[in-house]
Design a protein around this motif. Structure first.
Motif, PDB file in Angstrom:
ATOM      1  N   GLN A 100       0.810  -0.866  -0.500  1.00 17.54           N
ATOM      2  CA  GLN A 100       0.294  -0.199   0.187  1.00 17.54           C
ATOM      3  C   GLN A 100       0.662   1.444  -0.102  1.00 17.54           C
ATOM      4  N   THR A 159       4.171   2.386   2.809  1.00 15.51           N
ATOM      5  CA  THR A 159       4.923   1.523   3.592  1.00 15.51           C
ATOM      6  C   THR A 159       5.666   0.859   3.700  1.00 15.51           C
ATOM      7  N   SER A 212      -0.142  -0.563  -4.061  1.00 20.32           N
ATOM      8  CA  SER A 212      -1.320  -1.512  -4.446  1.00 20.32           C
ATOM      9  C   SER A 212      -3.099  -0.957  -3.936  1.00 20.32           C
ATOM     10  N   GLU A 213      -3.372  -0.137  -3.295  1.00 19.44           N
ATOM     11  CA  GLU A 213      -4.535   0.347  -2.469  1.00 19.44           C
ATOM     12  C   GLU A 213      -5.852   0.085  -3.264  1.00 19.44           C
ATOM     13  N   ARG A 214      -7.036  -0.170  -3.622  1.00 22.21           N
ATOM     14  CA  ARG A 214      -7.858  -0.261  -4.297  1.00 22.21           C
ATOM     15  C   ARG A 214      -8.244   1.386  -4.829  1.00 22.21           C
ATOM     16  N   GLN A 215      -8.496   1.266  -5.855  1.00 16.92           N
ATOM     17  CA  GLN A 215      -8.695   3.053  -6.237  1.00 16.92           C
ATOM     18  C   GLN A 215      -9.866   3.529  -6.605  1.00 16.92           C
ATOM     19  N   HIS A 246      -5.791   0.171   8.548  1.00 22.89           N
ATOM     20  CA  HIS A 246      -5.322   0.237   7.602  1.00 22.89           C
ATOM     21  C   HIS A 246      -5.331  -1.726   7.834  1.00 22.89           C
ATOM     22  N   GLU A 292      -6.895  -3.365   4.222  1.00 24.00           N
ATOM     23  CA  GLU A 292      -5.403  -3.536   2.951  1.00 24.00           C
ATOM     24  C   GLU A 292      -3.792  -4.488   3.507  1.00 24.00           C
ATOM     25  N   THR A 293      -3.592  -4.596   4.923  1.00 25.79           N
ATOM     26  CA  THR A 293      -2.607  -5.486   4.655  1.00 25.79           C
ATOM     27  C   THR A 293      -2.575  -6.946   4.791  1.00 25.79           C
ATOM     28  N   THR A 342      -1.805  -7.457   1.266  1.00 27.86           N
ATOM     29  CA  THR A 342      -0.713  -7.506   1.160  1.00 27.86           C
ATOM     30  C   THR A 342      -0.619  -8.855   1.253  1.00 27.86           C
TER      31      THR A 342
END
Ligand code: ADP
Ligand code: MG
Length: 702
Positions: A98, A101, A253-256, A327, A330-331, A334
């Motif tokens: 993300q 990070t 890498s976070e969702r857009q 987060h 997201e974590t 990943t």
């Protein structure tokens, strides 16, 4: 068997950055990530779940917590890979995670602080130190390129006007794989030079972006280093090994968020993370092992990294995590992503004597220049010896072959000097000669002058050749030469020790992980029961353990399902929006473009899979252009423009001079008397018709 021997998995390491000030001030929740460095495990706590829910555990090749040093990560996880590249393997390191990070921190770090230098500067040090310490029969050529992928367009960061330049194209060569056409590549002779290349690229990246943070989180940066090494083999010939290193800092890498945007913005949004989702699909397909199709071609990034994922390369993936509770999702994503990548099998092999080795071309060119230069020098030397009158004696000694280059060079220079002096003397002699006629004198002087000129030109050419030769030769690095002066013996020892320790930690961890797996498998074999009661107890315990595991896996399945549902919904939404967009375009085409024009356009369109774009076919096929396209006739003298056969005839007939070059029929008027209008009026009307044909067609304008 031999295949499985040479195959190895992608190495995946995970790194968690420390809590930053803002996150610390947010509350006492603390980190949701725990790490077991000895076992290489990450334990993730769900901040929203009840305490009874089991925590998620993932195992990797290595894990690095908030206190980890850049140096440790490099020595343990990256150094072996760079060593392989120096031995002629392809290698790739990519940082995934993300935004915020620590991808860039891990790859580049803080350049000024030796403690915080990231993977890339450490790799520069490593490569050039290795070259300086290698044997002197090795020759190296190091090249670097730097590019970024932004909205599915490849940009060359080393090309000064990259912001205006067209996006680069990918090409595929059956022997060397996918490459970027026309990508700048700089030969680097030292750490300083390659750092300069990196700097130039980083600046270009910042210049192109209006908001650097936003830009860097949405673009992929690839720094490519090619190390070619030539070394005499046992057969006496020089063999070249080529190692290619890709250092990749991926987009966040976070969702857009894609919802709610339309038109251009929507297209942009769908493109931004296309490469990243394609990467995910490639990893899934490879990790699965069952799917026959790996969608490399879906994006620029996956095509460029094709070799690194499931191909001829050694790959290290660094997944970066943030420790903050907000987060968590997201974590977890990943970690799952990284966990999947562990299963990818690569088949790395040494690239021996590839056809595209630049080093070989350089060597050939250097040899050619050297031969040319030597030839020139020998010629001069020979002449000198003839002048000196000692030429024959020396040659018979058979000494010519073994003579030093330098001596030849000195003698050649001397020859030029002597020759100049001789010519000067001769000129003086001619000038002073009383018996020569003035004309004759002039002629002879002119001749000498010309000879002097030739001599100088010759010398200049030699100097140019020498400069070219030296420039070319300096590009090749020779092992054993000290290009790095800060390395003394102690430092060398220290480095070796550090490497040994890193190696040890690595093997220790591997053993620990293996033991853990074996323990679970052999537990039941070792157990013997003395009584029924004991057996029941043991089995109950085991059951409980297995039940907990089952719950874990069930939860995992639920999570993954939820995940899929969300991403499917998102995809559907994107699809809906795209369909709407498409319908709009159709509406315009159907209603505002004449059908025959549309057909013409449709017939000319072809899809170019290389560039993933629709293209217009040229109106005339390229190869027959010269045949089909008639040359435009040049205007003949006296005429303003090419004229038709009719006009030519008209001219010959001597009809009305004003219209004879036009394609206008000049009809005789019907002179019968009309009943209403006067003939005068009619005549002027017909003239009006002829001279204003456009208005005739569209009388409403007039
Ligand atoms: P990314 O490239 O993933 O978006 P950055 O590398 O820019 O993230 O990191 C964001 C911030 O966190 C930076 O200020 C960086 O200095 C800091 N940071 C990241 N990782 C670490 C680490 N391991 N130790 C200390 N600071 C870190
Ligand atoms: Mg970054």
């Amino acid at each position: 068997m031999s295949k499985s021997k040479s195959s190895e998995t992608v190495k995946v390491v995970v790194r968690c950055r420390p809590l930053n000030r803002k996150e610390e001030s947010n509350g006492p929740a603390g980190s949701i990530v725990q790490m077991d460095l000895r076992l290489g495990q990450v334990i993730l706590r769900n901040p929203r779940a009840p305490a009874s829910e089991p925590q998620k555990t993932f195992t990797f090749d290595a894990v690095y917590d908030a206190n980890s040093k850049q140096r440790d990560l490099y020595d343990e996880s990256v150094r072996p890979l760079i060593d392989s590249v120096l031995a002629g393997f392809n290698g790739t390191i990519f940082a995934y995670g993300q935004t915020g990070t620590g991808k860039t921190y891990t790859m580049q770090g803080v350049w000024m602080d030796p403690e915080k230098r990231g993977v890339i500067p450490n790799a520069f040090d490593h490569i050039f130190t290795h070259i300086s310490r290698s044997q002197s029969d090795k020759q190296y050529l190091v090249r670097a390129s730097y590019l970024e992928i932004y909205r599915e367009e490849i940009r060359d960061l080393l090309n000064p006007n990259h912001a205006n330049a067209r996006a680069l194209e990918l090409r595929e060569n059956p022997e060397t794989g996918v490459y970027v056409r026309d990508l700048t590549s700089c030969v680097c002779k030292s750490i300083k030079e390659i750092e300069e290349v990196m700097n130039v690229g980083n600046q270009a990246r910042a210049v192109g972006a209006t908001d650097m943070n936003e830009h860097s989180s949405r673009s992929h940066a690839l720094f490519l280093i090619t190390v070619e090494c030539s070394q005499p083999g046992p057969d006496g010939r020089k063999h070249i090994r080529v190692g290619r290193l890709n250092l990749v800092d991926l987009a966040g890498s976070e969702r857009q968020a894609k919802t709610g945007v339309q038109g251009e913005r929507l297209k942009e949004a769908t493109k931004i993370n296309l490469s990243l989702s394609a990467l995910g699909n490639v990893i899934s397909a490879l990790a699965d092992g069952r799917s026959s199709h790996v969608p490399y071609r879906d994006s620029k990034l996956t095509r460029l990294l094709q070799d690194s994922l499931g191909g001829n390369a050694k790959t290290v993936m660094v997944a970066t995590l943030g420790p903050a509770p907000q987060h968590y999702d997201e974590t977890l994503t990943t970690l799952r992503y990284a966990n999947r990548a562990k299963n990818i099998q690569n088949q790395p092999r040494v690239n021996e004597d590839p056809k595209d080795a630049l080093l070989r071309e350089f060597q050939k060119e250097i040899a050619r220049l050297r031969a040319q230069l030597n030839h020139r020098k020998w010629r001069n030397k020979q002449k000198k010896e003839q002048v000196d009158g000692e030429g024959w004696e020396r040659d018979e000694d058979g000494e010519t072959e073994g003579e030093e280059d330098e001596e030849v060079e000195k003698e050649a220079e001397e020859y030029v000097k002597l020759e100049e002096q001789r010519l000067e003397r001769e000129k003086d002699a001619i000038r002073e000669d009383q018996f020569l006629l003035a004309e004759e004198k002039q002629r002879l002087l002119g001749e000498k002058e010309r000879m002097m000129g030739d001599l100088r030109k010759e010398q200049e050419a030699t100097e140019q050749l020498t400069a070219k030769y030296k420039a070319m030769e300096s590009k090749l690095l020779v092992g054993g030469k000290n290009i790095i002066d800060h390395t003394n013996e102690q430092q060398k020892m220290l480095e070796i020790k550090r490497q040994e320790i890193a190696e040890q930690t690595r093997t220790e961890r591997e053993m620990q992980q293996q033991m853990l797996v074996q323990d679970e498998e052999t537990l039941e074999l070792r157990e013997t029961f003395t009584s029924l009661q004991q057996e029941v107890e043991a089995k109950t315990k085991k059951l409980k353990k297995l039940y907990a595991k089952l719950q874990c896996i069930k939860a995992e399945i639920r999570d993954v399902n939820d995940d899929h549902v969300t991403s499917r919904q998102e995809l559907e939404q994107t699809q809906n929006e795209l369909t709407r967009e498409l319908k709009f375009k159709y509406l315009i085409i159907e209603n505002f473009i004449p059908p025959e024009e549309k057909n013409k356009i449709m017939n000319r369109l072809t899809f170019d899979p290389e560039e993933d774009q629709w293209k217009f076919q040229p109106l005339v096929p390229a190869e027959s252009k010269s045949l089909q396209m008639k040359k435009r006739p040049t205007s003949a003298v006296g005429y303003k423009r090419p004229i038709s056969q009719y006009a030519r005839v008209a001219i010959a007939m001597g009809t009305h001079s004003r219209y004879r070059a036009e394609n206008i029929m000049f009809l005789e008027l019907d002179m019968t008397r009309p009943s209403t209008a006067s003939p005068d009026h009619l005549i002027s009307f017909s003239y009006w018709l002829i001279s204003n044909p456009a208005q005739h067609q569209n009388p409403s304008i007039g």
